[in-house]
Enzyme design. Structure first.
Site, mmCIF file in Angstrom:
data_model
loop_
_atom_site.group_PDB
_atom_site.id
_atom_site.type_symbol
_atom_site.label_atom_id
_atom_site.label_comp_id
_atom_site.label_asym_id
_atom_site.label_seq_id
_atom_site.Cartn_x
_atom_site.Cartn_y
_atom_site.Cartn_z
ATOM 1 N N GLU A 81 0.747 -1.063 -0.113
ATOM 2 C CA GLU A 81 -0.123 0.117 -0.189
ATOM 3 C C GLU A 81 0.825 1.388 -0.062
ATOM 4 O O GLU A 81 1.951 1.301 0.314
ATOM 5 C CB GLU A 81 -1.059 0.104 1.191
ATOM 6 C CG GLU A 81 -0.223 -0.070 2.651
ATOM 7 C CD GLU A 81 -0.894 0.625 3.729
ATOM 8 O OE1 GLU A 81 -1.475 1.765 3.641
ATOM 9 O OE2 GLU A 81 -1.186 0.158 4.822
ATOM 10 N N LYS A 99 -5.546 10.981 1.056
ATOM 11 C CA LYS A 99 -5.430 9.504 1.460
ATOM 12 C C LYS A 99 -6.747 8.710 0.900
ATOM 13 O O LYS A 99 -7.828 9.132 0.879
ATOM 14 C CB LYS A 99 -5.631 9.496 3.008
ATOM 15 C CG LYS A 99 -5.944 8.119 3.879
ATOM 16 C CD LYS A 99 -6.124 8.317 5.347
ATOM 17 C CE LYS A 99 -6.718 7.134 5.852
ATOM 18 N NZ LYS A 99 -6.928 7.423 7.289
ATOM 19 N N VAL A 158 -5.254 0.127 2.756
ATOM 20 C CA VAL A 158 -5.596 -1.030 2.810
ATOM 21 C C VAL A 158 -6.725 -1.461 2.021
ATOM 22 O O VAL A 158 -6.530 -2.216 0.821
ATOM 23 C CB VAL A 158 -5.553 -1.564 3.994
ATOM 24 C CG1 VAL A 158 -6.169 -3.187 4.059
ATOM 25 C CG2 VAL A 158 -4.285 -1.757 4.952
ATOM 26 N N ASP A 174 -17.090 5.094 13.894
ATOM 27 C CA ASP A 174 -15.730 5.046 13.120
ATOM 28 C C ASP A 174 -15.278 3.652 13.092
ATOM 29 O O ASP A 174 -14.647 3.323 13.760
ATOM 30 C CB ASP A 174 -14.856 5.765 13.755
ATOM 31 C CG ASP A 174 -13.352 6.192 12.750
ATOM 32 O OD1 ASP A 174 -13.284 5.491 11.844
ATOM 33 O OD2 ASP A 174 -12.654 7.143 13.277
ATOM 34 N N SER A 206 -13.242 1.362 9.890
ATOM 35 C CA SER A 206 -12.596 1.492 8.750
ATOM 36 C C SER A 206 -13.245 0.834 7.669
ATOM 37 O O SER A 206 -13.758 -0.443 7.835
ATOM 38 C CB SER A 206 -11.132 1.067 9.059
ATOM 39 O OG SER A 206 -10.323 0.934 7.894
ATOM 40 N N ALA A 207 -12.994 1.440 6.359
ATOM 41 C CA ALA A 207 -13.397 0.782 5.254
ATOM 42 C C ALA A 207 -12.524 -0.378 4.961
ATOM 43 O O ALA A 207 -13.037 -1.332 4.148
ATOM 44 C CB ALA A 207 -13.623 1.742 4.146
ATOM 45 N N LYS A 233 -3.399 -2.091 15.999
ATOM 46 C CA LYS A 233 -2.890 -1.382 16.933
ATOM 47 C C LYS A 233 -4.110 -1.040 18.132
ATOM 48 O O LYS A 233 -5.062 -1.013 17.682
ATOM 49 C CB LYS A 233 -2.667 0.152 16.559
ATOM 50 C CG LYS A 233 -1.324 0.003 15.950
ATOM 51 C CD LYS A 233 -0.997 1.543 15.672
ATOM 52 C CE LYS A 233 0.325 1.882 14.963
ATOM 53 N NZ LYS A 233 0.251 1.437 13.635
HETATM 54 N N1 PSU Z 1 -2.517 1.427 10.523
HETATM 55 C C1 PSU Z 1 -1.109 1.592 10.778
HETATM 56 N N2 PSU Z 1 -0.325 2.150 9.726
HETATM 57 C C2 PSU Z 1 -1.162 2.792 8.725
HETATM 58 C C3 PSU Z 1 -2.613 2.737 8.620
HETATM 59 C C4 PSU Z 1 -3.488 1.964 9.539
HETATM 60 O O1 PSU Z 1 -0.602 1.057 11.693
HETATM 61 O O2 PSU Z 1 -0.350 3.456 7.990
HETATM 62 C C5 PSU Z 1 -3.127 3.223 7.387
HETATM 63 C C6 PSU Z 1 -3.516 2.136 6.299
HETATM 64 O O3 PSU Z 1 -3.220 2.606 5.054
HETATM 65 C C7 PSU Z 1 -4.756 1.701 6.659
HETATM 66 C C8 PSU Z 1 -5.322 3.231 7.021
HETATM 67 O O4 PSU Z 1 -5.473 1.041 5.426
HETATM 68 O O5 PSU Z 1 -4.587 3.823 7.901
HETATM 69 C C9 PSU Z 1 -6.852 3.060 7.826
HETATM 70 O O6 PSU Z 1 -7.427 4.388 7.840
HETATM 71 P P1 PSU Z 1 -8.893 4.460 8.361
HETATM 72 O O7 PSU Z 1 -8.589 4.103 9.963
HETATM 73 O O8 PSU Z 1 -8.960 5.955 8.276
HETATM 74 O O9 PSU Z 1 -9.650 3.639 7.597
HETATM 75 MN MN MN Z 2 -12.284 5.931 10.162
#
Ligand code: PSU
Ligand code: MN
Length: 306
Positions: free
Chosen positions: A28, A90, A110, A142, A144-145, A163
């Site tokens: 990614e 992003k 991702v 919230d 994630s997609a 995490k």
């Molecule tokens: N978690 C990490 N490092 C990252 C990301 C997540 O430890 O770089 C990035 C990845 O690209 C993941 C995105 O797909 O953040 C998720 O963002 P969101 O929570 O806004 O969906």
């Molecule tokens: Mn989010």
């Protein structure tokens, strides 16, 4: 491969590897632009590609560049995204058509990396951590997609677990609902990115790349939609002390709440804050676990091609 996709550019090397049935591993680009600071982000991205080659596979770093959906970007393009950092959009699933039409750049999360990998016919993808259900999601919603994508797109994601900026328990529940198998590589406990363990269990422990490749092949051949999540614990020597890192994470979350950080900014904000609070120690761990995942992903991709 979908040669009718007029938006997609697959690099010559990746295309040849796919046509010859050789192993390919997707990577990614949000991790480059939003996940790490420059220049460590670019150095890491290039080293990850080398590790994949050293383990017998072809790397395909994925991004959107001037509106083109790129599978297999060049070192120059990696440098470009790394230098631009947070200025690059992003790009999650919802952003793809907009960036494409506007001929803009996008660093793929991702979720989006899975979409483009699937378009190109790549089945295995390595990263650091995935997005998940955030703490407090019962109020903020919230989620994630990335999790939705794992539920519908046929790409395996090799990561170091999630995490604890996320609610790990709810993340596992969500994946279960979506029918996504969560595999622990040589472990029964869910790794929590900086640490090898958490209080949660994976669905299945598997001890060899071959075993994982066989399960993944079965899922693909059965036509069951969606991906598979492989969680690979950070190497012992780079793992962080859990009470220490969890305290840092709490502090970062508190600050995000105070500042009213929301939506797509949340994850990058927390990552940068944790790095700041740990004085860079978390970045070293982050880099090492990505290397570790790249190696395992290349081995799994290799087994899939046997
Ligand atoms: N978690 C990490 N490092 C990252 C990301 C997540 O430890 O770089 C990035 C990845 O690209 C993941 C995105 O797909 O953040 C998720 O963002 P969101 O929570 O806004 O969906
Ligand atoms: Mn989010």
């Amino acid at each position: 491969m979908d040669q009718f996709n007029k938006y997609l550019d697959v690099s010559a090397e990746v295309k040849a590897a796919l046509e010859e049935g050789k192993p390919v591993v997707a990577l990614e680009s949000t991790i480059i632009s939003h996940g790490m600071p420059y220049p460590q982000n670019v150095e890491t991205a290039l080293q990850v590609e080398q590790i994949i080659r050293d383990n017998g596979a072809v790397p395909a770093t994925i991004a959107i560049i001037k509106g083109r959906l790129k599978v297999g970007i060049s070192p120059n393009e990696i440098d470009y995204l790394g230098k631009k950092g947070l200025e690059v959009a992003k790009a999650s699933r919802r952003d793809v058509p907009i960036l494409t039409a506007a001929k803009a750049d996008g660093a793929t999360t991702v979720a989006t990396t899975m979409i483009l990998a699937a378009m190109a016919g790549i089945k295995v993808f390595a990263t650091g951590g995935i997005g998940g259900v955030h703490r407090g999601a019962e109020v903020t919603m919230d989620i994630s997609a990335d999790l939705e994508e794992l539920g519908m797109t046929p790409v395996m994601v090799v990561c170091a677990g999630a995490k604890s900026i996320l609610d790990l328990g709810l993340t596992l529940e969500y994946l279960e609902t979506k029918g996504v198998p969560v595999i622990g590589y040589q472990t029964k406990t869910l790794p929590a990115f900086y640490t090898r363990d958490s209080e949660f269990h994976v669905d299945y422990r598997m001890d060899t790349p071959k075993e994982i490749a066989e399960a993944w092949t079965a899922k693909l051949e059965l036509g069951l939609k969606g991906g598979m999540l492989v969680t690979n614990p950070i190497p012992k020597e780079y793992a962080m002390e859990s009470s220490y890192i969890n305290k840092c994470i709490e502090e970062a979350i508190e600050e995000a709440e105070e500042k009213g950080i929301k939506g797509k900014e949340t994850t990058p904000f927390l990552l940068a804050k944790i790095k700041e609070i740990t004085g860079g120690e978390s970045l070293d761990s982050n880099i090492q676990l990505v290397f570790n995942n790249a190696k395992l992903a290349a081995q799994i991709a290799g087994e899939m091609c046997k």
